[in-house]
Design an enzyme around this catalytic site. Sequence first.
Site, mmCIF file in Angstrom:
data_model
loop_
_atom_site.group_PDB
_atom_site.id
_atom_site.type_symbol
_atom_site.label_atom_id
_atom_site.label_comp_id
_atom_site.label_asym_id
_atom_site.label_seq_id
_atom_site.Cartn_x
_atom_site.Cartn_y
_atom_site.Cartn_z
ATOM 1 N N ARG A 61 0.821 -1.225 0.000
ATOM 2 C CA ARG A 61 0.000 0.000 0.000
ATOM 3 C C ARG A 61 0.846 1.264 0.000
ATOM 4 O O ARG A 61 0.454 2.283 0.600
ATOM 5 C CB ARG A 61 -0.963 0.023 1.200
ATOM 6 N N ARG A 79 -3.460 6.494 1.190
ATOM 7 C CA ARG A 79 -4.020 7.688 1.835
ATOM 8 C C ARG A 79 -3.099 8.393 2.811
ATOM 9 O O ARG A 79 -3.362 9.529 3.194
ATOM 10 C CB ARG A 79 -5.324 7.299 2.553
ATOM 11 N N ARG A 133 -6.501 11.256 -5.999
ATOM 12 C CA ARG A 133 -7.769 10.542 -5.876
ATOM 13 C C ARG A 133 -8.934 11.517 -5.979
ATOM 14 O O ARG A 133 -9.956 11.221 -6.625
ATOM 15 C CB ARG A 133 -7.835 9.761 -4.562
ATOM 16 N N ASP A 169 -6.732 -2.832 -7.705
ATOM 17 C CA ASP A 169 -7.254 -3.495 -6.512
ATOM 18 C C ASP A 169 -7.579 -4.942 -6.851
ATOM 19 O O ASP A 169 -7.938 -5.254 -8.001
ATOM 20 C CB ASP A 169 -8.507 -2.786 -5.987
ATOM 21 N N TYR A 196 -14.598 -12.236 -0.536
ATOM 22 C CA TYR A 196 -15.322 -10.976 -0.802
ATOM 23 C C TYR A 196 -16.521 -11.209 -1.720
ATOM 24 O O TYR A 196 -17.585 -10.598 -1.549
ATOM 25 C CB TYR A 196 -14.375 -9.936 -1.409
HETATM 26 O O1 CP3 Z 1 0.108 0.486 -3.167
HETATM 27 C C1 CP3 Z 1 -0.308 -0.689 -3.338
HETATM 28 O O2 CP3 Z 1 -0.091 -1.614 -2.523
HETATM 29 C C2 CP3 Z 1 -0.979 -1.024 -4.654
HETATM 30 C C3 CP3 Z 1 -2.399 -0.990 -4.740
HETATM 31 C C4 CP3 Z 1 -3.267 -1.932 -3.912
HETATM 32 C C5 CP3 Z 1 -4.508 -1.526 -3.355
HETATM 33 N N1 CP3 Z 1 -5.138 -2.613 -2.843
HETATM 34 C C6 CP3 Z 1 -5.016 -0.150 -3.377
HETATM 35 C C7 CP3 Z 1 -6.095 0.225 -2.442
HETATM 36 C C8 CP3 Z 1 -3.143 -3.297 -3.636
HETATM 37 C C9 CP3 Z 1 -1.981 -4.231 -3.929
HETATM 38 C C10 CP3 Z 1 -4.338 -3.713 -2.970
HETATM 39 C C11 CP3 Z 1 -4.611 -5.111 -2.568
HETATM 40 C C12 CP3 Z 1 -5.843 -5.419 -1.825
HETATM 41 N N2 CP3 Z 1 -7.080 -4.861 -1.956
HETATM 42 C C13 CP3 Z 1 -5.940 -6.474 -0.877
HETATM 43 C C14 CP3 Z 1 -4.837 -7.423 -0.505
HETATM 44 C C15 CP3 Z 1 -3.855 -6.818 0.431
HETATM 45 C C16 CP3 Z 1 -4.405 -6.590 1.830
HETATM 46 O O3 CP3 Z 1 -4.577 -5.393 2.169
HETATM 47 O O4 CP3 Z 1 -4.649 -7.538 2.551
HETATM 48 C C17 CP3 Z 1 -7.259 -6.490 -0.410
HETATM 49 C C18 CP3 Z 1 -7.840 -7.434 0.631
HETATM 50 C C19 CP3 Z 1 -7.983 -5.480 -1.115
HETATM 51 C C20 CP3 Z 1 -9.427 -5.144 -1.010
HETATM 52 C C21 CP3 Z 1 -9.645 -3.779 -0.508
HETATM 53 N N3 CP3 Z 1 -9.339 -2.638 -1.209
HETATM 54 C C22 CP3 Z 1 -10.207 -3.402 0.726
HETATM 55 C C23 CP3 Z 1 -10.680 -4.357 1.812
HETATM 56 C C24 CP3 Z 1 -10.227 -2.007 0.755
HETATM 57 C C25 CP3 Z 1 -10.828 -1.138 1.822
HETATM 58 C C26 CP3 Z 1 -9.951 -1.057 3.035
HETATM 59 C C27 CP3 Z 1 -9.071 0.148 2.933
HETATM 60 O O5 CP3 Z 1 -7.856 0.024 3.192
HETATM 61 O O6 CP3 Z 1 -9.621 1.215 2.620
HETATM 62 C C28 CP3 Z 1 -9.625 -1.547 -0.444
HETATM 63 C C29 CP3 Z 1 -9.409 -0.138 -0.852
HETATM 64 C C30 CP3 Z 1 -8.046 0.255 -1.326
HETATM 65 N N4 CP3 Z 1 -7.244 -0.476 -2.165
HETATM 66 C C31 CP3 Z 1 -7.379 1.480 -1.038
HETATM 67 C C32 CP3 Z 1 -6.170 1.469 -1.743
HETATM 68 C C33 CP3 Z 1 -5.132 2.573 -1.810
HETATM 69 C C34 CP3 Z 1 -7.947 2.609 -0.197
HETATM 70 C C35 CP3 Z 1 -9.046 3.233 -0.975
HETATM 71 C C36 CP3 Z 1 -9.075 4.729 -0.940
HETATM 72 O O7 CP3 Z 1 -8.156 5.402 -1.469
HETATM 73 O O8 CP3 Z 1 -10.078 5.246 -0.422
#
Ligand code: CP3
Length: 342
Positions: free
Chosen positions: A23, A27, A36, A73, A150
């Site tokens: 990540r 944010r 964003r 994602d 999911y």
């Molecule tokens: O920088 C990076 O790592 C690359 C991009 C990336 C994102 N999600 C962006 C993201 C990667 C590799 C992921 C993987 C992901 N997404 C996983 C596996 C890794 C882990 O965290 O266990 C999972 C389970 C998801 C599903 C997901 N996406 C969830 C549950 C959420 C909401 C929780 C949260 O952190 O907000 C997301 C949203 C998400 N994916 C964000 C980002 C930057 C935040 C969204 C935002 O900007 O509002």
Amino acid sequence: MTKLLLRALAGESLPTPPIWMMRQAGRYLPEYRATRAQAGDFLSLCYNPDLAAEVTLQPIRRFGFDAAILFADILLVPQALGADLWFVTGEGPRLSTVTGPEDMARLKPATEIHERLAPVYETVRILARELPGETTLIGFAGAPWTVATYMIAGRGTPDQGPAHKLKNQDRTTFTALIDRITEATILYLSAQIEAGAEVVKLFDSWAGSLKGADFDDFAVAPTRRIIAALKDRHPSIPIIAFPREAGERYIGFARATGADCVAIDNSVSAEWAAQHVQSDGCVQGNMDPRHMVTGGPALVAEAQRITRALRGGPHIFNLGHGITPDADPANVAAMIEAVRTA
Ligand code: CP3
């Protein structure tokens, strides 16, 4: 081969490990929040190649990480298979659910995912052009079990209860779903590699909730199948597997799946991983992401302890899970400095 990350993945022990962070585009960075906002929302950002490439590059410019991870994602694959997907601010993802054969029948065949995912491949092409020569580009997907949790529940769940229930009560629908995600993931990652990804990573964030034979059948087997298919098409592409919270099951995971590297979470110690996991190849991890919030001398000590513990074999320095929105970017810089001077 000069890129540090590729050298570690090829099995080289290095005096200073390559560093990146789960990540890392997110944010906690003001520039991410600004981009964003420009995109409108998170999914619009994922599907806008110019802006998705921009947020991928932001942490590279700011910190000089050794790898960039494609901004996308894991839930884009369900959406490409025909599931509805949306994000509720402050809560997380919501999807239409798969709970029986009727829902399974409504999903698209795996071969039809590319139209929806084309912007992601375009993001990869832009990044392959624009990244600095020493930075490795990582593509990724969710592993089938984690994506299925999911798709079945329609949201994140604390114990993956709905997915376990479907697995135990309607095995036909459950395995059909795992197979469909597996096929789609092979096609999705192949397309990312063809667009320019140099490494791919499989995120199995909920692997730890699979026990006994379930772990073999739904964490190991689909991962092995994806890796075998990718190695067949793209023999030189290294693959990182992240069966989060696998605990003792990290041992032998690389051998069982064909992964070049196992990413470990911070519930196991780096010393333990050096002894039991690194004997099979590269290990990625595993600092507690909380240090990115708390900082100070504990952060430095921890980063150096992990670096030293895993120095005897191939190691990629990373966190045990994603950096959180409340993290301080100054602590990221301090972590990198600590690792590089350990
Ligand atoms: O920088 C990076 O790592 C690359 C991009 C990336 C994102 N999600 C962006 C993201 C990667 C590799 C992921 C993987 C992901 N997404 C996983 C596996 C890794 C882990 O965290 O266990 C999972 C389970 C998801 C599903 C997901 N996406 C969830 C549950 C959420 C909401 C929780 C949260 O952190 O907000 C997301 C949203 C998400 N994916 C964000 C980002 C930057 C935040 C969204 C935002 O900007 O509002």
